[in-house]
Design a protein around this motif. Structure first.
Motif, short mmCIF file in Angstrom:
data_model
loop_
_atom_site.label_atom_id
_atom_site.label_comp_id
_atom_site.label_asym_id
_atom_site.label_seq_id
_atom_site.Cartn_x
_atom_site.Cartn_y
_atom_site.Cartn_z
N ALA A 1 0.89 -1.24 -0.02
CA ALA A 1 -0.09 0.01 0.29
C ALA A 1 1.19 0.68 -0.39
CB ALA A 1 -1.50 -0.10 1.44
N CYS A 2 2.21 1.44 0.92
CA CYS A 2 2.53 2.28 1.11
C CYS A 2 3.72 2.71 -1.00
CB CYS A 2 3.50 2.31 1.65
SG CYS A 2 3.63 2.68 3.46
N ASP A 3 4.33 1.32 -1.49
CA ASP A 3 4.13 1.81 -2.93
C ASP A 3 2.81 2.36 -3.29
OD1 ASP A 3 6.58 0.43 -1.52
OD2 ASP A 3 6.56 -1.40 -2.71
N ARG A 4 2.56 1.49 -3.17
CA ARG A 4 1.06 1.94 -4.58
C ARG A 4 0.83 3.60 -3.99
NH1 ARG A 4 -1.86 -2.65 -3.08
NH2 ARG A 4 -3.08 -1.21 -1.12
N VAL A 5 0.87 4.42 -2.47
CA VAL A 5 0.53 5.37 -2.48
C VAL A 5 1.84 6.59 -3.19
CG1 VAL A 5 -1.36 5.52 -0.92
CG2 VAL A 5 1.50 5.81 -0.69
N LEU A 6 2.41 6.14 -2.99
CA LEU A 6 4.30 7.14 -3.37
C LEU A 6 3.66 6.79 -4.82
CD1 LEU A 6 6.70 5.31 -1.74
CD2 LEU A 6 5.87 7.56 -2.00
N ARG A 7 3.04 5.50 -5.78
CA ARG A 7 3.31 5.30 -7.57
C ARG A 7 2.26 6.53 -7.71
NH1 ARG A 7 3.53 0.35 -7.26
NH2 ARG A 7 1.36 -0.62 -7.34
N GLN A 8 1.05 6.96 -6.68
CA GLN A 8 -0.03 8.02 -7.05
C GLN A 8 0.25 9.22 -7.49
OE1 GLN A 8 -3.39 7.19 -4.27
NE2 GLN A 8 -3.60 9.49 -4.31
N ILE A 9 1.03 9.62 -6.09
CA ILE A 9 1.59 11.01 -5.63
C ILE A 9 2.43 10.72 -7.35
CG2 ILE A 9 3.58 12.68 -4.72
CD1 ILE A 9 2.49 10.62 -1.87
N ARG A 10 3.21 9.94 -8.03
CA ARG A 10 4.06 10.24 -9.03
C ARG A 10 3.11 10.82 -10.29
NH1 ARG A 10 6.74 6.58 -8.95
NH2 ARG A 10 6.38 4.92 -10.35
N GLU A 11 2.37 9.84 -10.24
CA GLU A 11 1.12 9.46 -11.55
C GLU A 11 0.53 10.77 -11.44
OE1 GLU A 11 -0.43 5.52 -11.33
OE2 GLU A 11 1.08 4.77 -12.11
N MET A 12 0.13 11.27 -10.16
CA MET A 12 -1.26 11.93 -10.38
C MET A 12 -0.84 13.33 -9.92
SD MET A 12 -3.64 11.45 -10.54
CE MET A 12 -4.17 9.94 -10.31
N ASN A 13 1.22 13.82 -10.16
CA ASN A 13 1.75 14.95 -10.47
C ASN A 13 1.80 16.08 -9.90
OD1 ASN A 13 4.01 15.69 -12.40
ND2 ASN A 13 2.77 16.69 -13.35
N TYR A 14 2.05 15.40 -8.29
CA TYR A 14 1.11 16.59 -7.16
C TYR A 14 2.68 17.34 -6.54
CZ TYR A 14 -2.78 13.66 -5.30
OH TYR A 14 -3.28 12.35 -5.55
N ALA A 15 3.69 17.27 -6.83
CA ALA A 15 4.58 17.79 -7.28
C ALA A 15 5.23 18.78 -8.13
CB ALA A 15 6.06 16.83 -7.26
N SER A 16 4.76 18.83 -9.49
CA SER A 16 5.16 19.06 -10.22
C SER A 16 5.08 20.82 -10.07
CB SER A 16 4.41 19.07 -12.61
OG SER A 16 3.13 19.10 -12.07
#
Length: 155
Positions: free
Chosen positions: A108-123
């Motif tokens: 689940a931790c890995d999934r949320v990190l992937r979600q953060i990247r895929e949803m581009n929250y940091a951009s």
């Protein structure tokens, strides 16, 4: 003054937690949160929004940061966003998940990190001048927490 009220040790604990967040010390963050959860909540306090609110209150006191809950970023809304007053400090994106079995926590931790990247929250944060973003995945199972982090730097 804190010592007069017997809460000086509590301030020191919170400072260590906040330093752990900024320094990517996941184990230190887990130890603090697991200690709090084991001594304070019921096993019935286990909905994802409970943990979201718990982290909002816990992380909302980090000096030099403004905290936002469900603020639009990238293509969606991260659970929590901590924006630094000083762009030299890292911004922090937090996504929270809850699972029913301890054996599901790491995935689940890995999934949320992937979600953060895929949803581009940091951009947008990086585009606004922050040099780096710490992307945190928090996974909860009853009174236990697992934390993972990925650092994104400006190009």
């Amino acid at each position: 003054m804190a010592e007069a009220y017997g809460i000086g040790g509590r301030f020191e604990e919170m400072r260590r937690l906040y330093d752990g967040i900024r320094r990517e010390e996941c184990r230190k963050v887990e130890d603090f949160i697991n200690g709090q959860l084991s001594g304070s909540i019921s096993c019935y306090d286990s909905a994802e929004d409970f943990y979201h609110g718990y982290l909002l209150g816990l992380l909302g006191g980090i000096p030099g940061y403004r905290i936002h809950s469900n603020k639009e970023r990238g293509e969606d809304r991260p659970d929590l966003l901590l924006e630094p007053d000083n762009p030299q400090d890292p911004a922090v994106v937090v996504e929270v998940k809850r699972v029913r079995k301890f054996s599901q926590m790491e995935a689940a931790c890995d999934r949320v990190l992937r979600q953060i990247r895929e949803m581009n929250y940091a951009s947008g944060i990086l585009d606004e001048g922050c040099r780096e973003v710490l992307e945190y995945g928090f996974c909860f199972c009853r009174k236990n927490c697992m934390v993972k982090v990925v650092k994104r730097k400006a190009a």
